[in-house]
Design an enzyme around this catalytic site. Sequence first.
Site, PDB file in Angstrom:
ATOM      1  N   LEU A  62       0.862  -1.179   0.000  1.00 41.90           N
ATOM      2  CA  LEU A  62       0.000   0.000   0.000  1.00 41.90           C
ATOM      3  C   LEU A  62       0.897   1.226   0.000  1.00 41.90           C
ATOM      4  O   LEU A  62       1.935   1.255   0.670  1.00 41.90           O
ATOM      5  CB  LEU A  62      -0.894   0.032   1.253  1.00 41.90           C
ATOM      6  N   ASP A  63       0.508   2.265  -0.754  1.00 42.60           N
ATOM      7  CA  ASP A  63       1.253   3.514  -0.718  1.00 42.60           C
ATOM      8  C   ASP A  63       1.275   4.049   0.710  1.00 42.60           C
ATOM      9  O   ASP A  63       0.320   3.855   1.475  1.00 42.60           O
ATOM     10  CB  ASP A  63       0.593   4.553  -1.627  1.00 42.60           C
ATOM     11  N   GLN A  64       2.330   4.748   1.053  1.00 43.64           N
ATOM     12  CA  GLN A  64       2.496   5.244   2.421  1.00 43.64           C
ATOM     13  C   GLN A  64       1.321   6.089   2.910  1.00 43.64           C
ATOM     14  O   GLN A  64       0.898   5.944   4.063  1.00 43.64           O
ATOM     15  CB  GLN A  64       3.800   6.032   2.549  1.00 43.64           C
ATOM     16  N   VAL A  66      -1.768   5.776   2.227  1.00 42.38           N
ATOM     17  CA  VAL A  66      -3.010   4.998   2.216  1.00 42.38           C
ATOM     18  C   VAL A  66      -3.101   4.118   3.461  1.00 42.38           C
ATOM     19  O   VAL A  66      -2.140   3.450   3.831  1.00 42.38           O
ATOM     20  CB  VAL A  66      -3.082   4.100   0.958  1.00 42.38           C
TER      21      VAL A  66
END
Length: 225
Positions: A62-64, A66
């Site tokens: 997951l993107d940071q 998110v």
Amino acid sequence: MRSDGERYRILYEDRDVLVVYKGAGVAVQSARVTVPDVMSMLEGELVKREGRRPYLGLANRLDQPVEGIFLVGRSARAAAELSRQVGAHEEMEKWYQAVVWGRMPEKRGKLVDDLLKDGRRNVSLVVPKGTRGAKRCELFYEVLKEEEGKSLLRIRLLTGRHHQIRVQLSHAGVPIVGDKKYGREDRAGRLCLCACEVAFVHPGNGERMCFRVEPSFLEGWTKLD
């Protein structure tokens, strides 16, 4: 079930799988030793608990910015099977919720675009079909709520591309609230995107499993100005 503050929480664990929730702003995995990340914190917790260094194979990221759920295999075989399901988008379903600026043209629909990743700038762009290096991406959405110039969407990823949800929604004219990279910089707060639900086939026993969390931004979501 244990937690390390709001940074992460183990939702489920057995000898094959860890289902983990991470908070917004925390990296799942970082190349810099000075930056705390969830995988390192998980390893530290399990070393203390089990007395040995565990095998932890990250199945999806997951993107940071998110928040939400990601999966970790406790063995090379389990991690490989989970990664296969992530890539196949058949046995595994990944659902998100997002608050966006504006309204979708339909209550339910699909967005289909061609995305080109720019690794140097760490962004992805919607480009014309046939562009060299571009990849087709698809997502399904349904509108859950509309209020005060914002919409709450439920989204299923049908492909898994770099920054896909953020890019496609911005290109569609409904950027995610708080998206500093693809949204309205003058109104950026926290990113209102959560990987809130995942369903997959257990790599050990073949059972269908499903886990869900409530996005932390939903309480008072209309007050995100």
